[in-house]
Design a protein around this motif. Structure first.
Motif, PDB file in Angstrom:
ATOM      1  N   GLY A 103       0.827  -1.191   0.000  1.00 37.56           N
ATOM      2  CA  GLY A 103       0.000   0.000   0.000  1.00 37.56           C
ATOM      3  C   GLY A 103       0.863   1.243   0.000  1.00 37.56           C
ATOM      4  O   GLY A 103       2.093   1.164   0.007  1.00 37.56           O
ATOM      5  N   HIS A 104       0.195   2.394  -0.012  1.00 41.13           N
ATOM      6  CA  HIS A 104       0.883   3.688   0.033  1.00 41.13           C
ATOM      7  C   HIS A 104       0.353   4.470   1.220  1.00 41.13           C
ATOM      8  O   HIS A 104      -0.853   4.586   1.401  1.00 41.13           O
ATOM      9  N   LEU A 105       1.276   5.021   1.990  1.00 39.91           N
ATOM     10  CA  LEU A 105       0.939   5.962   3.050  1.00 39.91           C
ATOM     11  C   LEU A 105       1.206   7.328   2.449  1.00 39.91           C
ATOM     12  O   LEU A 105       2.349   7.671   2.139  1.00 39.91           O
ATOM     13  N   MET A 106       0.143   8.103   2.249  1.00 36.90           N
ATOM     14  CA  MET A 106       0.290   9.385   1.559  1.00 36.90           C
ATOM     15  C   MET A 106      -0.339  10.504   2.372  1.00 36.90           C
ATOM     16  O   MET A 106      -1.471  10.378   2.837  1.00 36.90           O
ATOM     17  N   PRO A 115      -8.001  23.860   0.369  1.00 42.47           N
ATOM     18  CA  PRO A 115      -7.639  22.639  -0.356  1.00 42.47           C
ATOM     19  C   PRO A 115      -7.303  22.874  -1.828  1.00 42.47           C
ATOM     20  O   PRO A 115      -6.659  22.039  -2.457  1.00 42.47           O
ATOM     21  N   GLU A 116      -7.708  24.037  -2.384  1.00 41.08           N
ATOM     22  CA  GLU A 116      -7.408  24.322  -3.791  1.00 41.08           C
ATOM     23  C   GLU A 116      -5.957  24.776  -3.987  1.00 41.08           C
ATOM     24  O   GLU A 116      -5.444  24.766  -5.102  1.00 41.08           O
ATOM     25  N   VAL A 117      -5.294  25.180  -2.905  1.00 45.35           N
ATOM     26  CA  VAL A 117      -3.901  25.614  -2.977  1.00 45.35           C
ATOM     27  C   VAL A 117      -2.994  24.377  -2.965  1.00 45.35           C
ATOM     28  O   VAL A 117      -3.212  23.442  -2.196  1.00 45.35           O
ATOM     29  N   ARG A 118      -2.003  24.416  -3.831  1.00 41.69           N
ATOM     30  CA  ARG A 118      -1.062  23.297  -3.923  1.00 41.69           C
ATOM     31  C   ARG A 118      -0.393  23.064  -2.561  1.00 41.69           C
ATOM     32  O   ARG A 118       0.046  24.024  -1.917  1.00 41.69           O
ATOM     33  N   PRO A 119      -0.286  21.799  -2.102  1.00 37.02           N
ATOM     34  CA  PRO A 119       0.350  21.512  -0.816  1.00 37.02           C
ATOM     35  C   PRO A 119       1.793  22.012  -0.785  1.00 37.02           C
ATOM     36  O   PRO A 119       2.495  21.979  -1.791  1.00 37.02           O
ATOM     37  N   GLU A 120       2.212  22.471   0.390  1.00 34.60           N
ATOM     38  CA  GLU A 120       3.583  22.934   0.560  1.00 34.60           C
ATOM     39  C   GLU A 120       4.558  21.753   0.486  1.00 34.60           C
ATOM     40  O   GLU A 120       5.654  21.878  -0.022  1.00 34.60           O
ATOM     41  N   ARG A 121       4.149  20.608   1.010  1.00 34.15           N
ATOM     42  CA  ARG A 121       4.964  19.391   0.973  1.00 34.15           C
ATOM     43  C   ARG A 121       4.046  18.187   0.809  1.00 34.15           C
ATOM     44  O   ARG A 121       2.873  18.237   1.151  1.00 34.15           O
ATOM     45  N   THR A 122       4.600  17.122   0.287  1.00 31.26           N
ATOM     46  CA  THR A 122       3.874  15.853   0.217  1.00 31.26           C
ATOM     47  C   THR A 122       4.767  14.743   0.768  1.00 31.26           C
ATOM     48  O   THR A 122       5.999  14.855   0.767  1.00 31.26           O
ATOM     49  N   PHE A 123       4.129  13.703   1.260  1.00 29.50           N
ATOM     50  CA  PHE A 123       4.834  12.514   1.723  1.00 29.50           C
ATOM     51  C   PHE A 123       4.088  11.325   1.150  1.00 29.50           C
ATOM     52  O   PHE A 123       2.901  11.154   1.363  1.00 29.50           O
ATOM     53  N   ASP A 124       4.777  10.497   0.372  1.00 27.82           N
ATOM     54  CA  ASP A 124       4.178   9.329  -0.254  1.00 27.82           C
ATOM     55  C   ASP A 124       5.165   8.179  -0.129  1.00 27.82           C
ATOM     56  O   ASP A 124       6.258   8.233  -0.708  1.00 27.82           O
ATOM     57  N   CYS A 125       4.793   7.168   0.615  1.00 34.28           N
ATOM     58  CA  CYS A 125       5.712   6.060   0.883  1.00 34.28           C
ATOM     59  C   CYS A 125       5.046   4.726   0.558  1.00 34.28           C
ATOM     60  O   CYS A 125       3.975   4.413   1.100  1.00 34.28           O
ATOM     61  N   ALA A 126       5.674   3.979  -0.328  1.00 32.13           N
ATOM     62  CA  ALA A 126       5.210   2.629  -0.627  1.00 32.13           C
ATOM     63  C   ALA A 126       5.620   1.712   0.531  1.00 32.13           C
ATOM     64  O   ALA A 126       6.762   1.736   0.980  1.00 32.13           O
ATOM     65  N   ILE A 127       4.652   0.928   1.011  1.00 35.63           N
ATOM     66  CA  ILE A 127       4.896   0.053   2.162  1.00 35.63           C
ATOM     67  C   ILE A 127       4.484  -1.363   1.816  1.00 35.63           C
ATOM     68  O   ILE A 127       3.410  -1.576   1.252  1.00 35.63           O
ATOM     69  N   THR A 128       5.332  -2.300   2.167  1.00 38.38           N
ATOM     70  CA  THR A 128       5.027  -3.727   2.020  1.00 38.38           C
ATOM     71  C   THR A 128       5.070  -4.352   3.396  1.00 38.38           C
ATOM     72  O   THR A 128       5.988  -4.105   4.179  1.00 38.38           O
ATOM     73  N   VAL A 129       4.061  -5.153   3.709  1.00 35.51           N
ATOM     74  CA  VAL A 129       4.028  -5.887   4.962  1.00 35.51           C
ATOM     75  C   VAL A 129       4.054  -7.364   4.630  1.00 35.51           C
ATOM     76  O   VAL A 129       3.248  -7.847   3.834  1.00 35.51           O
ATOM     77  N   ASN A 130       5.030  -8.065   5.218  1.00 34.98           N
ATOM     78  CA  ASN A 130       5.166  -9.516   5.013  1.00 34.98           C
ATOM     79  C   ASN A 130       4.631 -10.257   6.222  1.00 34.98           C
ATOM     80  O   ASN A 130       4.754  -9.868   7.321  1.00 34.98           O
TER      81      ASN A 130
END
Length: 130
Positions: A103-106, A115-130
């Motif tokens: 999944g992605h934690l975003m 909400p119409e203003v572009r975000p100052e920062r983004t965080f998007d991390c692909a996560i795998t759980v085994n």
């Protein structure tokens, strides 16, 4: 057998046992550490820079609900040696790796009322759980 000869095999056995146990808490504070792989049952502690006095907040876009369970609300921490109001600190979230999968934690860092203003920062991390 001399004590030194016993110490080496016992030390190696102890190191091998420690290497097989995954850390229970995995800290993540930079998107450069992504993608990340967790074992079921591990805790993910996400720490991102934040300054709520600017009106900006980290807003969850995708909490990876199929693989992660939130362990509580966001907690804001400031450095202890800085006593000034308005100082940047860290927003911290804890998640339990609950189910195997990917999944992605975003998240986005923006003012919630704009909400119409572009975000100052983004965080998007692909996560795998085994």
């Amino acid at each position: 057998m001399t004590p030194a000869r016993l110490l080496v095999p016992l030390s190696l056995a102890l190191l091998a046992a420690c290497a097989q146990q995954p850390k229970q808490i995995v800290s993540l504070d930079d998107q450069k550490d992504c993608p990340i792989t967790l074992k079921t049952g591990q805790t993910l502690m996400l720490m991102l820079p934040s300054n709520p006095t600017t009106g900006h907040r980290w807003l969850m876009q995708n909490p990876a609900p199929s693989i992660l369970n939130a362990m509580g609300p966001e907690v804001f921490n400031t450095p202890e040696d800085v006593g000034m109001v308005g100082t940047e600190g860290q927003s911290v979230w804890r998640y339990k790796a609950a189910n195997a999968g990917t999944g992605h934690l975003m998240m986005v860092y923006q003012q919630p009322w704009a909400p119409e203003v572009r975000p100052e920062r983004t965080f998007d991390c692909a996560i795998t759980v085994n």
